[in-house]
Design an enzyme around this catalytic site. Structure first.
Site, PDB file in Angstrom:
ATOM      1  N   SER A 174       2.393  -4.030  -4.240  1.00  0.00           N
ATOM      2  CA  SER A 174       2.020  -5.414  -4.504  1.00  0.00           C
ATOM      3  C   SER A 174       1.171  -5.501  -5.766  1.00  0.00           C
ATOM      4  O   SER A 174       0.628  -4.501  -6.235  1.00  0.00           O
ATOM      5  CB  SER A 174       1.252  -5.970  -3.296  1.00  0.00           C
ATOM      6  N   GLY A 175       1.014  -6.718  -6.285  1.00  0.00           N
ATOM      7  CA  GLY A 175       0.334  -6.907  -7.563  1.00  0.00           C
ATOM      8  C   GLY A 175      -1.101  -7.371  -7.484  1.00  0.00           C
ATOM      9  O   GLY A 175      -1.658  -7.802  -8.498  1.00  0.00           O
ATOM     10  N   ASP A 204      -1.401  14.406   3.308  1.00  0.00           N
ATOM     11  CA  ASP A 204      -2.626  14.247   2.529  1.00  0.00           C
ATOM     12  C   ASP A 204      -3.857  14.344   3.424  1.00  0.00           C
ATOM     13  O   ASP A 204      -4.943  14.667   2.951  1.00  0.00           O
ATOM     14  CB  ASP A 204      -2.618  12.932   1.744  1.00  0.00           C
ATOM     15  N   CYS A 254      -3.214   3.872   8.755  1.00  0.00           N
ATOM     16  CA  CYS A 254      -3.604   4.089  10.142  1.00  0.00           C
ATOM     17  C   CYS A 254      -4.787   3.206  10.511  1.00  0.00           C
ATOM     18  O   CYS A 254      -5.341   2.482   9.700  1.00  0.00           O
ATOM     19  CB  CYS A 254      -3.987   5.558  10.351  1.00  0.00           C
ATOM     20  N   LEU A 275       6.691  -6.350  -3.317  1.00  0.00           N
ATOM     21  CA  LEU A 275       6.522  -7.789  -3.145  1.00  0.00           C
ATOM     22  C   LEU A 275       6.736  -8.426  -4.514  1.00  0.00           C
ATOM     23  O   LEU A 275       6.073  -8.044  -5.486  1.00  0.00           O
ATOM     24  CB  LEU A 275       5.134  -8.122  -2.617  1.00  0.00           C
ATOM     25  N   ARG A 279      -1.602   5.926  14.345  1.00  0.00           N
ATOM     26  CA  ARG A 279      -0.888   6.356  13.146  1.00  0.00           C
ATOM     27  C   ARG A 279       0.306   5.487  12.797  1.00  0.00           C
ATOM     28  O   ARG A 279       1.127   5.173  13.668  1.00  0.00           O
ATOM     29  CB  ARG A 279      -0.409   7.809  13.315  1.00  0.00           C
ATOM     30  N   GLY A 286      -5.190   5.733   5.222  1.00  0.00           N
ATOM     31  CA  GLY A 286      -4.925   5.454   3.822  1.00  0.00           C
ATOM     32  C   GLY A 286      -4.038   6.480   3.164  1.00  0.00           C
ATOM     33  O   GLY A 286      -3.301   7.219   3.824  1.00  0.00           O
ATOM     34  N   GLU A 287      -4.119   6.510   1.840  1.00  0.00           N
ATOM     35  CA  GLU A 287      -3.320   7.437   1.046  1.00  0.00           C
ATOM     36  C   GLU A 287      -4.178   7.973  -0.099  1.00  0.00           C
ATOM     37  O   GLU A 287      -4.786   7.195  -0.833  1.00  0.00           O
ATOM     38  CB  GLU A 287      -2.088   6.737   0.445  1.00  0.00           C
TER      39      GLU A 287
END
Length: 611
Positions: free
Chosen positions: A377-378, A102, A2, A261, A50, A78-79
């Site tokens: 992603s890495g 969350d 968000c 990715l 959102r 975020g998470e």
């Protein structure tokens, strides 16, 4: 994921200022295309945009909790990956939940534990929480700084938001960039806490800021620490494998389509392999995405940046795990599109000057968003495990400068010859670079028993984790959120960072290659062809037509007699870059910086207060 905004004013009544809050919040629409919300009481107002990822129906914000002594309100981005465990604990303590989000766990967690909540969170997040019971604002940013958060103190409170553009939308914030801000722009190393814009500050990673009627205070809630590593090679690889598997498992939780990715490098291949194994019993194969350029495979030439083309390796990994793979192929015209550059500068709020590396990433994110809302992603592995080539050059890591800049320029001294001579003198970039370097080195966590070589390696890792990774994460966040895509970074779990930082260098390179211990830890999910591959960074196009397009655009800028950019850039240097051989060293970088600065000055119209 968000976009958040907020405003605290102890002397005002914000219930009648909805139009200004809405103006700030509207700048975050790209970060939150699915819904918007606002909440206000007399001294506090919170805004929210959102991107629905978890509990699509019940996660609306700002979210509030009424108590006998006042309202507690939260705007959150975020998470939190351990929210299910925290929710179970809170339920056991008597809390009742009305959503599966969350966000509500963070709100209820604060009601239970107060500021100590931050010590319990695992994930990527930034939030502002107003406690009406004490007329107190709490600002929080995750440990690695994956999610951004900026604030600007005012005469009687503070303004805050996910990006500077939210604060700049308020009439009390002037778009002033002084000499210190210009140094940050020209240097290209992200100094924790600095925001470029005068009066504005970025909350550093792993920090909280508390505002009440006595003032505004920052404090850290987590620090990287040096500890003894007692495990051998096999145990270390096994421990690391468990940490990675747990991080990926937590980050696969979503109520929307998800992908990875996949560049075909070790890091993205490891994340893809772990994700595919976790999702092996799903109804559809894991989707993966990569980016390539027209003619890149056929005409590739190894150079100082590109080591090997990605496409064949990405395909090998996709075939290995049974993924549904998409390779986005971009032509020079798309990469050089002035509207794409404008979108990148607007997304990042700054003239970063990375050119096609930013442009291709934004175009990739836009393509992904047509299929998925979340991507893994890495990012972070190279900084944690010594993946870049200069980690393995003791002369560079022992020199008194940021290793990646020394490697790029061939010198520790960081002058910026493309600036106007008088501006070069005013900014004194060499001294600025030395000061920033000394500050970072002085903060490096070491053990008393560390020898000189161990300290050298720790310093190199710490510089990358605190001064390089932040820029990489900011790039990922800004460009992905501009496309309405949430990108998660499993390597940036703080438990992995803590563990990796203390692994002896001998284990990082036990087989004479970069990231040896990571290769060993992921051998079960990464095909041998990728495990044997030499590290290759994010790709740049080698197509001369791209640079020729940059030169044409630069000549257009040069044709403007009063172009504001030449208050910063030396016109003669720009002319040489725009009119002579485009393969000269540094010429492409100058063109990218010139064009980004030109766009940035047009978009933001900053007041340049340089004396």
């Amino acid at each position: 994921m968000c976009g958040i905004t907020g405003w605290v004013s102890y002397d005002g009544d914000l219930t009648g200022q909805r139009h200004l809050l809405d103006r700030m919040t509207a700048t975050m629409t790209g970060r939150g295309p699915d819904a918007g919300g606002a909440w206000a009481e007399r001294h506090a107002a919170l805004g929210h945009r959102r991107l629905a990822v978890i509990d699509l129906a019940g996660g609306a914000q700002p979210m509030t909790a009424a108590t006998a002594d006042g309202t507690v309100a939260l705007t959150y981005s975020g998470e939190v990956y351990n929210f299910r465990e925290l929710r179970a604990e809170l339920r056991a303590r008597g809390h009742r939940f009305t959503t599966a989000s969350d966000t509500e766990v963070v709100l209820r967690g604060y009601l239970e534990w107060g500021d100590a909540l931050v010590d319990r969170l695992t994930g990527m997040y930034a939030f502002g929480l107003w406690d009406g019971r004490a007329e107190r604002l709490l600002l929080v940013r995750d440990r690695l700084g994956i999610k951004p958060l900026y604030y600007h103190p005012t005469r009687d409170g503070v303004l805050f938001g996910s990006e500077p553009k939210a604060l700049l939308a308020h009439p009390d914030v002037r778009p002033v960039v002084d000499a210190e801000g210009l140094r940050e722009i020209m240097f290209g190393v992200k100094t924790p806490g600095h925001a470029v814009w005068r009066g504005m500050r970025e909350l550093p990673p792993a920090h909280v800021a508390v505002l009440d009627r006595s003032g505004l205070r920052e404090r850290p809630y987590w620090r990287l620490e040096a500890t003894e590593h007692t495990e051998g090679r096999e145990a270390t690889a096994g421990h690391l494998a468990v940490l990675l598997e747990g991080s990926v498992r937590e980050q696969l939780v979503a109520d929307v389509p998800l992908c990875t990715l996949l560049s075909g490098g070790l890091d993205s291949s490891a994340i893809t392999g772990l994700a595919a194994r976790q999702l092996a019993h799903g109804s559809a194969p894991l989707r993966t995405f990569s980016v390539d350029f027209v003619g890149h495979q056929e005409h590739f030439v190894p150079d100082g940046h590109n080591v090997s083309p990605d496409t064949a390796y990405a395909r090998a990994v996709a075939d290995h795990v049974g993924a549904d793979h998409t390779n986005l192929v971009l032509d020079p015209a798309s990469l050089a599109d002035t509207e794409v550059r404008r979108a990148c500068v607007a997304a990042r709020d700054l003239p970063v000057g990375r050119g096609d590396m930013d442009h291709s990433l934004l175009l990739l994110f836009r393509a992904i968003r047509a299929h998925s809302t979340v991507a893994l992603s890495g990012e972070g592995a190279d900084e944690m495990f010594g993946g870049y080539w200069w980690f393995h050059d003791p002369a560079i890591t022992a020199s008194a400068g940021f290793p990646w800049l020394t490697a790029a320029t061939g010198a520790v001294r960081q002058d910026r010859a493309f600036l106007r001579p008088e501006l070069q003198q005013t900014l004194n970039m060499a001294e600025f670079a030395e000061d920033r370097y000394r500050e970072a080195v002085a903060a490096t966590p070491v053990l008393d028993g560390d020898d000189a070589e161990r300290r050298r390696v720790r310093t190199a890792l710490y510089l990358h984790l605190t001064r390089s990774l932040g820029g990489m994460l900011d790039r990922k966040d800004r460009l992905s959120m501009a496309a309405g895509l949430e990108v998660r970074v499993p390597f940036c779990d703080h438990r992995i960072v803590e563990y990796a930082y203390n692994i002896p260098w001998s284990l990082h390179v036990f087989d004479g290659r970069e990231k040896s211990i990571l290769r060993e830890a992921t051998r079960d999910v990464v095909p041998d062809v990728v495990r044997r591959r030499t590290k290759s960074p994010y790709p740049m196009t080698q197509d001369v037509r791209y640079v020729e397009a940059l030169q044409r655009q630069a000549r257009d800028v040069l044709s403007e007699r009063d172009a504001a950019v030449f208050a910063l850039v030396d016109r003669d240097a720009a002319t040489r870059a725009a009119t002579t051989s485009c393969d000269a060293p540094g010429r492409r970088l100058l063109l990218e910086k010139l064009l980004d600065l030109y766009v940035w000055l047009d978009l933001y119209k900053p007041e340049l207060a340089v004396s």
